[in-house]
Design a protein around this motif. Structure first.
Motif, PDB file in Angstrom:
ATOM      1  N   GLN A   1      -6.456   1.345   5.616  1.00 13.70           N
ATOM      2  CA  GLN A   1      -5.597   2.568   5.997  1.00 13.70           C
ATOM      3  C   GLN A   1      -5.579   2.701   7.560  1.00 13.70           C
ATOM      4  O   GLN A   1      -4.747   2.943   8.375  1.00 13.70           O
ATOM      5  CB  GLN A   1      -6.227   3.747   5.422  1.00 13.70           C
ATOM      6  CG  GLN A   1      -6.007   3.736   3.859  1.00 13.70           C
ATOM      7  CD  GLN A   1      -6.603   4.867   3.027  1.00 13.70           C
ATOM      8  OE1 GLN A   1      -6.239   6.184   3.673  1.00 13.70           O
ATOM      9  NE2 GLN A   1      -7.374   4.570   2.019  1.00 13.70           N
TER      10      GLN A   1
ATOM     11  N   GLU B   1     -10.965   1.950   3.533  1.00 15.14           N
ATOM     12  CA  GLU B   1     -10.590   2.654   4.620  1.00 15.14           C
ATOM     13  C   GLU B   1     -10.065   1.805   5.689  1.00 15.14           C
ATOM     14  O   GLU B   1      -9.357   2.225   6.678  1.00 15.14           O
ATOM     15  CB  GLU B   1     -11.996   3.041   4.978  1.00 15.14           C
ATOM     16  CG  GLU B   1     -11.931   4.120   5.964  1.00 15.14           C
ATOM     17  CD  GLU B   1     -13.390   5.036   6.499  1.00 15.14           C
ATOM     18  OE1 GLU B   1     -13.574   5.346   7.331  1.00 15.14           O
ATOM     19  OE2 GLU B   1     -13.956   5.317   5.473  1.00 15.14           O
TER      20      GLU B   1
ATOM     21  N   HIS C   1       0.880  -1.409  -0.042  1.00 12.89           N
ATOM     22  CA  HIS C   1      -0.218  -0.056   0.070  1.00 12.89           C
ATOM     23  C   HIS C   1       0.938   1.121   0.178  1.00 12.89           C
ATOM     24  O   HIS C   1       1.809   1.552   0.811  1.00 12.89           O
ATOM     25  CB  HIS C   1      -1.054   0.054   1.273  1.00 12.89           C
ATOM     26  CG  HIS C   1      -1.751   1.266   1.331  1.00 12.89           C
ATOM     27  ND1 HIS C   1      -1.410   2.231   2.313  1.00 12.89           N
ATOM     28  CD2 HIS C   1      -2.951   1.501   0.678  1.00 12.89           C
ATOM     29  CE1 HIS C   1      -2.281   3.214   2.152  1.00 12.89           C
ATOM     30  NE2 HIS C   1      -3.161   2.796   1.150  1.00 12.89           N
TER      31      HIS C   1
ATOM     32  N   GLU D   1      -0.759   4.607  -1.360  1.00 14.25           N
ATOM     33  CA  GLU D   1      -1.989   5.406  -1.029  1.00 14.25           C
ATOM     34  C   GLU D   1      -3.158   4.998  -1.850  1.00 14.25           C
ATOM     35  O   GLU D   1      -3.383   4.060  -2.405  1.00 14.25           O
ATOM     36  CB  GLU D   1      -1.592   6.847  -1.856  1.00 14.25           C
ATOM     37  CG  GLU D   1      -1.836   6.821  -3.327  1.00 14.25           C
ATOM     38  CD  GLU D   1      -1.587   8.266  -3.799  1.00 14.25           C
ATOM     39  OE1 GLU D   1      -1.060   9.168  -3.138  1.00 14.25           O
ATOM     40  OE2 GLU D   1      -1.726   8.531  -5.182  1.00 14.25           O
TER      41      GLU D   1
END
Length: 141
Positions: free
Chosen positions: A119, A116, A110, A112
């Protein structure tokens, strides 16, 4: 230096639970590998911009390990793509390799974007590992 990506899933009878890697950037991004085992043992391998050199061994508290295992059980990582890349050349990567019963189940690179929940998990891992690193390096002083 490029972080090590391959490690035997089992070391000394312990099974690997998660391999969490931060790759270098052109600046001061922390770069390390964190091998987290099912008993809570963590082996950190430093690459750049972390408060230790070489290798650091530590351990999650029972509460930290329980929370991590609970988080892993609720992540839909099998449905994630294997890469979420950036067009920027200086974007470091976070590579998360998930293990089930000592075998690699999924690896996600990862930079960007991405889901969700991926992240959010990375933010939790960064905070958890920063705390463990701080605790471990303070104990050595």
């Amino acid at each position: 230096m490029v972080p090590e990506q391959n490690l035997q899933p089992q070391t000394g009878g312990k099974q690997l639970l998660l391999l969490y890697q931060k790759t270098p950037c052109y600046g001061t991004c922390p770069a390390f590998d964190a091998h987290i085992y099912t008993d809570g043992t963590i082996i950190f391998k430093a690459w750049a911009h972390v408060p230790f050199t070489d290798t650091l061994a530590s351990k999650l508290t029972p509460k930290e390990l329980e929370r991590l295992k609970r988080d892993l059980n609720h992540l839909p990582y099998q449905g994630w793509r294997t890469t979420y890349l950036s067009q920027r050349t200086d974007q470091p990567s976070t590579i998360t390799t998930f293990y089930e019963a000592g075998r690699e189940a999924k690896s996600v690179k990862h930079q960007e974007g991405g889901p969700e929940d991926l992240q959010l998990f990375q933010k939790k891992m960064d905070a958890l590992l920063l705390g463990v690193i701080s605790r471990s390096t303070a104990a050595k002083e």
